[in-house]
Design a protein around this motif. Structure first.
Motif, short mmCIF file in Angstrom:
data_model
loop_
_atom_site.label_atom_id
_atom_site.label_comp_id
_atom_site.label_asym_id
_atom_site.label_seq_id
_atom_site.Cartn_x
_atom_site.Cartn_y
_atom_site.Cartn_z
N HIS A 61 0.82 -1.22 0.00
CA HIS A 61 0.00 0.00 0.00
C HIS A 61 0.85 1.27 0.00
O HIS A 61 0.30 2.37 0.09
CB HIS A 61 -0.90 0.02 1.24
CG HIS A 61 -0.13 0.04 2.53
ND1 HIS A 61 0.47 -1.08 3.06
CD2 HIS A 61 0.16 1.06 3.38
CE1 HIS A 61 1.09 -0.76 4.18
NE2 HIS A 61 0.91 0.54 4.39
N ASP A 289 -11.85 4.16 13.46
CA ASP A 289 -12.62 3.40 12.47
C ASP A 289 -13.89 2.81 13.04
O ASP A 289 -14.94 2.81 12.38
CB ASP A 289 -11.74 2.28 11.90
CG ASP A 289 -12.31 1.68 10.63
OD1 ASP A 289 -13.53 1.50 10.56
OD2 ASP A 289 -11.54 1.41 9.69
N SER A 348 -13.79 -6.50 10.16
CA SER A 348 -13.25 -5.86 8.96
C SER A 348 -12.19 -4.83 9.31
O SER A 348 -11.16 -4.73 8.63
CB SER A 348 -14.40 -5.20 8.18
OG SER A 348 -13.90 -4.51 7.06
N SER A 352 -8.24 -4.83 8.18
CA SER A 352 -7.66 -3.75 7.36
C SER A 352 -6.58 -2.98 8.09
O SER A 352 -5.60 -2.54 7.47
CB SER A 352 -8.76 -2.80 6.89
OG SER A 352 -9.35 -2.13 8.00
N ARG A 355 -4.30 -6.36 10.06
CA ARG A 355 -4.14 -7.59 9.30
C ARG A 355 -4.41 -8.82 10.17
O ARG A 355 -3.81 -9.88 10.01
CB ARG A 355 -2.74 -7.70 8.68
CG ARG A 355 -2.40 -6.57 7.72
CD ARG A 355 -1.08 -6.83 7.01
NE ARG A 355 -0.68 -5.69 6.20
CZ ARG A 355 0.45 -5.63 5.48
NH1 ARG A 355 1.27 -6.68 5.48
NH2 ARG A 355 0.74 -4.57 4.77
#
Length: 369
Positions: A61, A289, A348, A352, A355
């Motif tokens: 990334h 998040d 999720s 993200s 990992r």
């Protein structure tokens, strides 16, 4: 105006060398920035570095940049003499393997800041085929002089010192400016080169004897103070006619950087939940998040304005699972564990950001202080 004289006289300056170096770099796949200006924070003056060249590769990334900061100098009448003595690689007051790198990716920044990271970087890059770009210095260069090629008379060290300081200050500026300028996930690794269109010689001091040898390249360790902190930088002196042969090794260095920093990123996440020091690096990202989701479902289910506070992540080794500890009543914790949409959303986020795709539960915060 005599145009021919203009053409002839400009060849006596260093601009011809600078252009030749830039063209050589471009032909070998480097992106080149010429005559970049920056503000010297220490002397409140505008400075210029001759060339900055870089290669960039996308890894996972983030982007990996290998950067060459280059000073170009020319001398028709004088040779550059580097005064050297036997090197002591065990000297506790020197750092023979400096690494100047910066990253705005939290995982990579953590990895390159670890004790011993610079020495490991040099060893691993060498194992991947990088030769002279990161070569261990053969001697300790302790001084330098311009010396007349015909008479051998010492002149002074001003052009050499100017080349060194311009490289060091440009690197310090770039390292300081990147946090404000770069937003996309990246890592930069810097290399300093003093390219000279002149004879290059090593004057080796051993006991009472001094021997002189012509060389094409030499690694010099510069020790300096930046913002009251002692720092070491590797500067490579290299003759201009040897640059083209040396550049493929810097290409190998870039490929090694892509490999090594990709591996370092993977290593950061490997077993991260079992390591508090790595877990906490990303806790704010995780909280940002998922907190809104937890606040929303709790307020909706319990008709309350109570908000989720700080998160604590704890690895339960006995049960081999992650515990997300929250300062909430037991009934709200139980609700979160039973709410499929919430657990899906948090899973999720764990994947993200960390990992991590293993088991987890919400639990009551039991931190005593």
């Amino acid at each position: 105006m005599d145009l021919n004289k203009l053409e002839q006289q400009i060849r006596k300056t260093g601009f011809v060398l600078e252009n030749e170096v830039a063209q050589t770099l471009k032909m070998m796949g480097w992106t080149v920035i010429s005559n970049k200006y920056y503000v010297d924070d220490f002397e409140d003056a505008v400075r210029e570095i001759d060339l900055i060249a870089y290669q960039v590769t996308k890894v996972q990334h983030f982007d990996v940049y290998t950067v060459l900061v280059i000073s170009c100098k020319k001398s028709d009448s004088n040779a550059w003499a580097l005064l050297a003595r036997d090197i002591n690689l065990r000297d506790p007051n020197s750092d023979w393997w400096p690494l100047h790198a910066w990253s705005n990716d939290k995982a990579l920044a953590f990895q390159i800041a670890q004790p011993g990271a610079a020495r490991r970087y040099h060893n691993e890059a060498t194992a991947l085929g990088v030769a002279e770009a990161l070569a261990q210095p053969a001697v300790e260069v302790f001084a330098f002089q311009e010396m007349n090629q015909k008479t051998g008379a010492p002149q002074n060290d001003k052009p050499i010192f100017s080349s060194i300081t311009s490289l060091i200050k440009a690197q310090a500026y770039e390292l300081g400016a990147l946090p404000l300028r770069k937003k996309a996930p990246s890592i930069y690794q810097f290399n300093l080169l003093s390219v000279i269109d002149a004879e290059l010689a090593r004057l080796m001091f051993q006991g009472a004897s001094i021997t002189c040898a012509a060389i094409d390249s030499e690694h010099y360790l510069a020790r300096y103070i930046v913002r009251k902190k002692e720092t070491f930088s590797r500067i490579r002196f290299i003759r201009s006619n040897a640059l083209a042969a040396a550049l493929p090794d810097y290409g190998r260095l870039h490929q090694a950087n892509a490999n090594l920093f990709g591996t370092a990123c993977d290593a950061f996440y490997d077993g991260i939940m079992k390591d508090h020091s790595r877990r906490k690096i990303l806790i704010d990202d995780f909280s940002k998040d998922v907190k809104w989701r937890l606040n929303w479902v709790i307020s909706k289910a319990f008709n309350t304005t109570t908000e989720v506070g700080d998160f604590w992540l704890y690895w339960n080794a006995e049960d081999s699972r992650l515990e997300i500890q929250l300062n909430l009543p037991f009934e709200q914790i139980a609700f979160l564990n039973e709410d499929a949409e919430t657990t899906k959303r948090v899973a999720s986020a764990l994947l993200s950001i960390y990992r991590y795709d293993g088991p987890f539960i919400f639990d009551v915060d039991d931190v005593p202080f």
